[in-house]
Design an enzyme around this catalytic site. Structure first.
Site, PDB file in Angstrom:
ATOM      1  N   ARG A  32      -2.970   4.485  -1.566  1.00 41.97           N
ATOM      2  CA  ARG A  32      -3.059   3.070  -1.192  1.00 41.97           C
ATOM      3  C   ARG A  32      -2.867   2.163  -2.406  1.00 41.97           C
ATOM      4  NH1 ARG A  32      -4.810  -0.081   3.069  1.00 41.97           N
ATOM      5  NH2 ARG A  32      -6.009  -1.961   2.592  1.00 41.97           N
ATOM      6  N   HIS A  43       0.868  -1.182   0.000  1.00 48.05           N
ATOM      7  CA  HIS A  43       0.000   0.000   0.000  1.00 48.05           C
ATOM      8  C   HIS A  43       0.903   1.230   0.000  1.00 48.05           C
ATOM      9  CE1 HIS A  43      -2.966  -2.917   2.001  1.00 48.05           C
ATOM     10  NE2 HIS A  43      -3.317  -2.761   0.731  1.00 48.05           N
ATOM     11  N   GLU A  60       2.268  -5.660  10.861  1.00 45.95           N
ATOM     12  CA  GLU A  60       1.358  -4.509  10.877  1.00 45.95           C
ATOM     13  C   GLU A  60       1.661  -3.696  12.131  1.00 45.95           C
ATOM     14  OE1 GLU A  60      -1.787  -2.573   8.895  1.00 45.95           O
ATOM     15  OE2 GLU A  60      -1.730  -4.744   8.582  1.00 45.95           O
ATOM     16  N   ASN A  66      -3.113  -6.066  -2.204  1.00 41.82           N
ATOM     17  CA  ASN A  66      -3.117  -7.082  -1.157  1.00 41.82           C
ATOM     18  C   ASN A  66      -4.353  -7.980  -1.205  1.00 41.82           C
ATOM     19  OD1 ASN A  66      -1.417  -8.074   0.887  1.00 41.82           O
ATOM     20  ND2 ASN A  66      -2.735  -7.227   2.493  1.00 41.82           N
ATOM     21  N   ARG A  67      -5.153  -7.830  -2.253  1.00 37.30           N
ATOM     22  CA  ARG A  67      -6.281  -8.741  -2.502  1.00 37.30           C
ATOM     23  C   ARG A  67      -6.190  -9.346  -3.907  1.00 37.30           C
ATOM     24  NH1 ARG A  67      -6.249  -6.576   1.838  1.00 37.30           N
ATOM     25  NH2 ARG A  67      -8.040  -6.010   3.162  1.00 37.30           N
TER      26      ARG A  67
END
Length: 405
Positions: free
Chosen positions: A65, A23, A226, A72-73
Site C-alpha cells: 500500500r 496505493h 474506486e 493519499n493522506r
C-alpha cells in the site's frame, strides 16, 4: 434530503491527469496507467492533454500500500510547502514532487482534472468520490458517467452546439457529429447519453473531520474512482473493465464540455460521508467483534436502528443503535484495519444542479422552463419541461413525457 446548486459558466479544460498506484497494491489503476503510458491512443481527446502517471512507484514495485506513510493522506499544506529536510518520509517527498508537477495545489496553474484510480476489498461496486458539493463541473460529469435509464427524459437531456433543440438521450455513445438527420434530429447532430456498465454510486466526502488531503486534491477538479471488490495485489477482469469504461465516459464528457455542449439542469444522488465506525475493542485496543454477516457485503444498503452490525467472537450480536437510517460503505475494507475503521456511514442526498456548465456563454434555466423540439414527424412543436413533462393541449396540463410525440 435535497439541495440546489446554481452553476456558473466555466472555461474549457485543457490538462487532465490519470493517477494509478497511489496505493501500490491496487492493481486496476496501476495496470491501466502502465498500459496508457505505453499507448495513449485510448485516452486521447480533441484539444485535451491527458497524462497517465504512476504516483507511488516504490510501493508499486513492492506491491504494498505504501512505503512510509499513506500517500493519499500526505497532501497537507504543511507537507507540500515546508522546507525539505533529511529523513523526510518517502511519500511526503513524493507528494511534494507531484504537487510541483501537477499543481501547485490551490492555484490556477494546477491541472484541471485528476482522476485517482483505486480498488477496494469492500463490495462497493463502481464508486465516484467527490470532495465538494460545490464542484459543479464534477457534478455534471458524474451525472454523465452514471447515465440514466432509457425512457427517462429531463435528466438525460443536453444540447449539442449546432442542434435545433433539446432531445432526450436514448442510446449510448455520446456526441456524434456525423449522425444522419432524421425526423427528431433534423440537423443530424444529436447528443446522446453515456451509460456506464454498472450502477455508479457517488460518495461525497466534505465532512471536516473525515475529509483528508488526497493525492487528487492537487487538481482544480479532483475525482476518485474506486472499484471493487478486488483483493489487494490481485487483478480482476470485470473490475478492470469497469474502471476503464468509467474513464472513457469521463474523458468523453470533458471533450463534449470543451466543444461547447450545453448540459441541462440535472440531479445527482450522492452518499454524504457522516461518521467512521470502529470495531468493538477491549481495554488493550484489540478487536473483539467482526462485521456481522447480515451487514457484510451490503455496501450502500440501509442500516437502521436495531439491525445487526457486529458479531462478537463468542457469538453475541451487537446492533446498530443510531437514531436514523444510514448507508454504510467501505464495509470491512482490508486497508482500513490500521485506521481503526470497520465502515463509514453515509446519508443519501439529492444535489440539484440548476444551470448547465459549459464553455460557452452562461444560460439561465428555471425548473419549469420549456424546451422546444422542432420538426416532429407529426408536425408542430413539442414543449418539454426540464422536469420531464410535456404540455398536453387536450388536457391543458403537464403530463409525464415518455419520449413519444
Amino acid at each position: 434530503m435535497s439541495s440546489r446548486i446554481n452553476t456558473q459558466c466555466s472555461p474549457g479544460l485543457k490538462r487532465v491527469a490519470i493517477f494509478g498506484g497511489t496505493h501500490g497494491n491496487e492493481m486496476s489503476g496501476i495496470t491501466l496507467v502502465n498500459m496508457w503510458m505505453k499507448n495513449a491512443a485510448e485516452i486521447e481527446r480533441n484539444g485535451l492533454v491527458t497524462k497517465p502517471f504512476i504516483t507511488n512507484p516504490r510501493a508499486v514495485e513492492k506491491c504494498t500500500r505504501y512505503i512510509d506513510t499513506d500517500l493519499n493522506r500526505a497532501f497537507t499544506l504543511a507537507n507540500i510547502s515546508a522546507p525539505e529536510v533529511d529523513g523526510m518520509p518517502y511519500e511526503v517527498q513524493r507528494a511534494r514532487e507531484i504537487n510541483r508537477m501537477f499543481g501547485p495545489k490551490g492555484t490556477q496553474d494546477a491541472y484541471d482534472v485528476i482522476f485517482d484510480l483505486h480498488n477496494t476489498t469492500s463490495n462497493m461496486g463502481s464508486t465516484l468520490i467527490l470532495e465538494s458539493s460545490q464542484d459543479l463541473f464534477n457534478l455534471q460529469m458524474v451525472h454523465y458517467i452514471k447515465g440514466v435509464k432509457t425512457g427517462s427524459t429531463a435528466d438525460c437531456m443536453w444540447r449539442g452546439p449546432d442542434t435545433g433543440g433539446y432531445l432526450p438521450g436514448g442510446e449510448s455513445g455520446g456526441f456524434n457529429p456525423g449522425r444522419e438527420p432524421d425526423s427528431l434530429n433534423p440537423g443530424g447532430n444529436l447528443l446522446t447519453k453515456a451509460m456506464a456498465p454498472h450502477t455508479c454510486s457517488v460518495l461525497l466526502n466534505e465532512h471536516p473531520q473525515l475529509k483528508y488531503s488526497t493525492t487528487r486534491s492537487v487538481a482544480k477538479h479532483p475525482i476518485g474512482v474506486e472499484v471493487g471488490p478486488q483483493p489487494q495485489g490481485v487483478l480482476r477482469s470485470n473490475v478492470f473493465e469497469s474502471m476503464r469504461t468509467i474513464l472513457k465516459h469521463a474523458l468523453d464528457f470533458i471533450e463534449l464540455f470543451n466543444s461547447g455542449v450545453e448540459f441541462l439542469p440535472c440531479t445527482v444522488e450522492v452518499f454524504r460521508a457522516q461518521e467512521r465506525m470502529d470495531y468493538p475493542r477491549d481495554t488493550n485496543g484489540n478487536i473483539t467483534a467482526m462485521v456481522h454477516p447480515h451487514l457484510q457485503d451490503c455496501d450502500w444498503e440501509p442500516l437502521s436502528r436495531g439491525d445487526p452490525m457486529f458479531l462478537t467472537f463468542d457469538g453475541r450480536t451487537i446492533p446498530y443503535e443510531g437514531a436514523s437510517t444510514v448507508y454504510p460503505t467501505f464495509i470491512n475494507e482490508a486497508a482500513y484495519y490500521e485506521k481503526q475503521q470497520a465502515f463509514m456511514t453515509t446519508c443519501r442526498e439529492i444535489l440539484t444542479v440548476s444551470q448547465r456548465t459549459a464553455g460557452a456563454q452562461p444560460f439561465q434555466f428555471s425548473s419549469d422552463m420549456m424546451i422546444p423540439i422542432s420538426s416532429l414527424s407529426s408536425g408542430g412543436l413539442l414543449m418539454v419541461s426540464t422536469r420531464g413533462e410535456k404540455w398536453d393541449e387536450n388536457k391543458e396540463s403537464w403530463q409525464l413525457w415518455t419520449g413519444d410525440g
